[in-house]
Enzyme design. Structure first.
Site, short mmCIF file in Angstrom:
data_model
loop_
_atom_site.label_atom_id
_atom_site.label_comp_id
_atom_site.label_asym_id
_atom_site.label_seq_id
_atom_site.Cartn_x
_atom_site.Cartn_y
_atom_site.Cartn_z
N MET A 228 -35.53 57.69 16.07
CA MET A 228 -35.83 56.17 16.41
C MET A 228 -34.91 55.73 17.30
O MET A 228 -34.92 54.84 18.41
CB MET A 228 -36.35 55.67 15.18
N ASP B 148 -23.30 55.50 16.23
CA ASP B 148 -23.52 56.46 15.07
C ASP B 148 -22.36 56.89 14.21
O ASP B 148 -21.44 56.68 14.57
CB ASP B 148 -24.50 57.87 15.41
N VAL C 184 -30.38 55.28 8.53
CA VAL C 184 -31.41 56.08 7.56
C VAL C 184 -32.12 54.99 6.90
O VAL C 184 -31.75 53.97 6.32
CB VAL C 184 -30.61 57.03 6.63
N GLU C 185 -33.18 55.49 6.26
CA GLU C 185 -33.94 54.45 5.50
C GLU C 185 -33.53 54.22 4.00
O GLU C 185 -34.33 54.77 3.13
CB GLU C 185 -35.55 54.88 5.48
N LYS D 188 -28.21 50.21 4.67
CA LYS D 188 -28.89 49.06 5.59
C LYS D 188 -28.00 47.80 5.28
O LYS D 188 -27.48 47.20 6.18
CB LYS D 188 -30.38 48.87 5.79
N SER E 34 -39.17 51.31 8.24
CA SER E 34 -40.68 51.42 8.04
C SER E 34 -41.29 50.56 7.04
O SER E 34 -42.32 50.26 7.20
CB SER E 34 -40.87 52.91 7.93
N HIS F 155 -40.17 46.59 14.46
CA HIS F 155 -40.72 48.03 14.01
C HIS F 155 -41.45 48.93 14.97
O HIS F 155 -42.44 48.52 15.31
CB HIS F 155 -41.73 47.99 12.70
N ASN G 181 -43.12 55.62 16.43
CA ASN G 181 -42.47 57.00 16.93
C ASN G 181 -43.74 58.10 17.50
O ASN G 181 -44.98 58.24 17.04
CB ASN G 181 -41.97 57.96 15.68
N GLU H 202 -44.22 46.26 15.43
CA GLU H 202 -44.58 45.37 14.64
C GLU H 202 -43.27 43.99 14.60
O GLU H 202 -42.11 44.49 14.42
CB GLU H 202 -44.71 45.83 13.21
N ASN I 133 -48.33 50.84 8.40
CA ASN I 133 -48.25 51.89 7.43
C ASN I 133 -49.12 51.36 6.06
O ASN I 133 -49.49 52.29 5.36
CB ASN I 133 -46.60 52.01 6.92
P1 NAD Z 1 -33.07 59.73 11.40
O1 NAD Z 1 -32.58 60.28 10.17
O2 NAD Z 1 -33.49 60.87 12.68
O3 NAD Z 1 -31.48 58.98 12.10
C1 NAD Z 1 -30.87 58.30 11.27
C2 NAD Z 1 -29.27 58.10 12.10
O4 NAD Z 1 -28.52 57.13 11.65
C3 NAD Z 1 -28.57 59.55 11.92
O5 NAD Z 1 -28.26 59.88 13.10
C4 NAD Z 1 -27.42 58.79 11.18
O6 NAD Z 1 -26.40 59.73 11.18
C5 NAD Z 1 -27.58 57.59 11.51
N1 NAD Z 1 -26.66 56.64 10.46
C6 NAD Z 1 -26.60 56.69 9.16
N2 NAD Z 1 -26.14 55.63 8.53
C7 NAD Z 1 -25.18 55.17 9.82
C8 NAD Z 1 -24.25 53.97 9.88
N3 NAD Z 1 -24.06 53.39 8.82
N4 NAD Z 1 -24.00 53.57 10.91
C9 NAD Z 1 -24.49 54.20 12.21
N5 NAD Z 1 -25.64 55.32 12.01
C10 NAD Z 1 -25.78 55.53 10.99
O7 NAD Z 1 -34.05 58.66 11.02
P2 NAD Z 1 -34.89 57.91 12.05
O8 NAD Z 1 -36.41 58.74 11.97
O9 NAD Z 1 -34.41 57.75 13.26
O10 NAD Z 1 -35.32 56.62 11.28
C11 NAD Z 1 -34.31 55.54 11.50
C12 NAD Z 1 -35.04 54.38 10.95
O11 NAD Z 1 -36.38 53.84 11.45
C13 NAD Z 1 -35.41 54.27 9.52
O12 NAD Z 1 -35.21 52.86 8.84
C14 NAD Z 1 -36.74 54.82 9.38
O13 NAD Z 1 -37.68 54.39 8.09
C15 NAD Z 1 -37.41 53.90 10.69
N6 NAD Z 1 -38.64 54.44 11.32
C16 NAD Z 1 -38.77 55.77 11.59
C17 NAD Z 1 -39.81 56.46 12.27
C18 NAD Z 1 -40.07 57.91 12.25
O14 NAD Z 1 -41.19 58.06 12.55
N7 NAD Z 1 -39.05 58.65 12.22
C19 NAD Z 1 -40.68 55.43 12.54
C20 NAD Z 1 -40.52 53.95 12.44
C21 NAD Z 1 -39.52 53.57 11.90
#
Ligand code: NAD
Length: 655
Positions: A312, A331, A389-390, A395, A417, A438, A441, A450, A488
């Site tokens: 994302m 990151d 990460v979620e 966070k 999410s 929000h 993807n 959102e 969702n």
């Molecule tokens: P992902 O696992 O692909 O990426 C998360 C990234 O965050 C990783 O590269 C990780 O190294 C990095 N990270 C972790 N802790 C960190 C920190 N303290 N500082 C900086 N970077 C850090 O996850 P994603 O799928 O991209 O999801 C990210 C967020 O978006 C989550 O909250 C998820 O719920 C939300 N989201 C995901 C989707 C989806 O379909 N994947 C859709 C909408 C929202």
């Protein structure tokens, strides 16, 4: 007569006709505009000095945006026939002018706007990103009926024209040139000079394609197109089907016959319920682009930061950089950043290949992203979007750190999410600037964002977040900070119910096919595989905690996750993803309790699960209106657009 839409001036031996609708930022065709053009063309056809005519627009971002849909959507029967006949006759008059005509296109040139351009001898377009060209009518349930369905195949050939008309595609100037929709793409300031060279080349003879007027090749092309259309739209969309019939028939008959078929088709289509729903969704999107959501003026957002370079974060950083925002992408380590930057670079490559961006625009976009694995100053950032990460604990730490390093007025947004955003409020100073953004993807394809208002979000933050979402070309729907937000929350009971039907012995292909036939872009089990079973289960668990009486995570889902079948990303979930295989996963099939087969009313059961949850969301005020809910589901999940959304569907098909 006073001019309300058009100005004419003579420039040596050629004339320039400028569209400039009074008191409006857009040029559109309604009856008065067509009448004015018609009368102007009468005068111009008899003009003694003219040797050519250039048609242009005075608006900064619009050539002609097509028919006035507010008017068109209210017309039926004779009144609609009159308007269509008037447009066809006017454009035909333009086509028959005795000297060369050039459409000098800068800005949106769509629908009736492009049909006017099709009636000119030459079409040239500016290379500006606001220049967009195409015939989107079939996506609204109708057909291009001011000559477009008949003329485009004659200009670029039937095989090239059909995907554009049936898909309602809108192209950048570069892509339009590659497909033959325009003759040249040049900088805006050179449009008129280039138009003169077109005039010097004279009137254009119709191109000859070997298949036009050849019934056998038209039949072969038609059969192939029909098959592919059936596969895509499963017979649910009468607009593209009608357009295909007209385009095929008009290839082997005079243009007047094509125009007659266009008129007959639009009259029938305008009365169909599918068209009403598609137009309604169009108007809801227009409303989402402008309606006021808070009693405050938005602030301007310049430089941004994105935390997390995963799926994302990288998607959001790419999108913002295409929209000219400088972005700091953060990151934890270089590997994670390199992966994110690689995916951004791939997105830019694709945009270049598909001519959405020029090579220079793509290179500039890439340069706007500053990747960093160490803390960098953020004091020049107006907005930070967290996409780590979620996990709430992570966070909270990220937000506490951000709060210490950004300005007190920097907006802090999370892309979570489903986590409760208000629980981040006490980790930051000035929690009035906390908001959810929000994205869905894949970010570059999904138009919805959102915008989540928490109990602490100020009006100014909300207004700014909404204006920002609009400014990057996405559509905002404001939702409450409640578990799963809106999309969702409504989608999950549907996915869970599909898993349960499977668990009880249902056939995965029958379940998925039922929802494809209902009009969803993808079956629910395949969607679970795409999203990732682990990600879906995580959202389902959040909802189960909030609504323990009616939500739970199916055991089968947990077992599949435990066995490593996470969906497409792991190679298997409900299906196997090896060598493009389409077979159900035997491990998943084995886990079914058996006993029950797929119920015959599976589509009704599953769609009801969405409508029921949508109704609860409306009752709880998760979104402001039923329209917001329908629009969010259509944009966020591709919910069968011709049904108008889960609440409209319930209204029209009560159980
Ligand atoms: P992902 O696992 O692909 O990426 C998360 C990234 O965050 C990783 O590269 C990780 O190294 C990095 N990270 C972790 N802790 C960190 C920190 N303290 N500082 C900086 N970077 C850090 O996850 P994603 O799928 O991209 O999801 C990210 C967020 O978006 C989550 O909250 C998820 O719920 C939300 N989201 C995901 C989707 C989806 O379909 N994947 C859709 C909408 C929202």
């Amino acid at each position: 007569m006073n001019s309300h839409h058009l100005h004419f001036h003579l420039d040596g031996t050629h004339g320039v006709l400028t569209f400039d609708r009074e008191n409006s930022s857009a040029n559109i065709f309604d009856r008065p505009a067509l009448i004015e053009l018609n009368e102007k063309l009468d005068a111009l056809s008899a003009h003694p000095e003219l040797e050519g005519l250039i048609i242009r627009s005075a608006k900064p971002a619009i050539f002609i945006a097509g028919a006035d849909l507010n008017v068109l959507s209210k017309l039926q029967g004779d009144k609609l026939r009159d308007l269509i006949e008037l447009g066809q006759a006017t454009f035909e008059k333009l086509a028959r002018l005795p000297y060369p005509t050039v459409a000098a296109i800068h800005g949106a040139c769509v629908g009736g706007g492009y049909e006017l351009a099709l009636a000119c001898d030459w079409r040239i377009a500016s290379d500006a990103s606001v220049t967009k060209i195409g015939l989107p009518e079939t996506s609204l349930g109708i057909v291009p009926a001011w000559g477009g369905t008949t003329r485009l195949p004659r200009l670029i050939g039937l095989p090239a024209a059909l995907p554009l008309i049936l898909g309602g595609k809108i192209l950048s100037a570069g892509a339009a040139k590659a497909k033959g929709l325009v003759d040249a793409v040049i900088p805006r300031e050179n449009l008129e000079a280039h138009a003169l060279t077109c005039i010097a080349r004279g009137k254009r003879r119709a191109k000859s394609f070997f298949h036009l007027h050849n019934p056998v090749s038209v039949a072969v092309i038609g059969a192939k197109a029909k098959k592919s259309l059936r596969q895509k739209s499963r017979g649910l969309y009468p607009g593209p089907e009608a357009a295909l019939d007209i385009a095929l028939a008009s290839c082997t008959s005079p243009v007047e016959e094509g125009f007659r078929r266009e008129r007959e088709a639009i009259l029938k289509l305008a009365a169909r319920p599918e068209t009403r729903q598609l137009l309604r969704l169009f108007f809801l999107q227009e409303r989402a682009k402008k309606h006021r959501v808070a009693d405050a003026e938005p602030r301007k957002i310049g430089r941004c930061a994105v935390v997390g370079a995963g799926v994302m974060g990288a998607g959001i950083a790419y999108w913002l950089s295409t929209r000219r925002h400088e972005v700091i992408l953060r990151d934890l380590d270089d590997d994670a950043l390199a992966k994110g930057m690689k995916s951004i670079s791939k997105s830019y490559d694709e945009s270049r290949k598909r001519r959405i961006l020029t090579p220079i625009e793509a290179a500039r976009g890439m340069d706007r992203i500053l990747p960093s694995s160490v803390p960098v100053p953020l004091d020049r950032c107006d907005l930070v979007i967290e996409a780590a990460v979620e996990r709430l604990d992570i966070k909270r730490k990220v937000f506490a750190d951000l709060s210490a390093r950004v300005r007190p007025d920097t907006i802090l947004a999370t892309n979570t999410s489903a986590l409760p955003i208000h629980e981040l409020a006490d980790s930051i100073s000035h929690p009035d600037r906390l908001v959810g953004l929000h994205f869905f993807n894949p970010v570059h394809r999904m138009p919805l964002v959102e915008v989540v208002r928490t109990s602490t979000t100020s009006d100014e933050t909300l207004a700014t977040a909404v204006a920002f979402v609009r400014s990057i070309g996405k559509l905002p729907v404001v939702v409450k900070d409640a578990p799963g937000f809106l999309v969702n929350r409504i989608l999950m009971p549907y996915l869970v119910e599909a898993s349960r039907i499977f668990e009880r012995g249902g056939d995965p292909k029958v379940i998925d096919d039922a929802m494809l036939d209902f009009g969803m872009p993808m079956g629910p089990l395949r969607l679970l595989d795409e999203v990732g079973l682990d990600v879906a289960a995580h959202v389902a668990r959040t909802l189960a905690e909030a609504f323990p009486n009616r939500m739970s995570v199916p055991d089968l889902l947990e077992t599949l996750i435990a066995k490593g079948h996470l969906g497409k990303k792991s190679g298997s979930g409900f299906y196997i993803y090896e060598n493009h295989s389409n077979t159900p996963n035997p491990v998943a099939l084995e886990l079914r309790a058996g006993g029950e087969s797929t119920p015959s009313d599976v589509a009704s059961k599953l769609s009801h699960a969405m409508s029921e949850e949508a109704r609860r969301c409306l009752d709880e005020g998760i979104a402001e209106t039923a329209d917001d809910i329908d629009l969010a589901m259509a944009l966020g999940t591709g919910y069968a657009p011709f049904r108008g959304g889960p609440l409209q569907n319930e209204l029209n098909n009560p159980t």
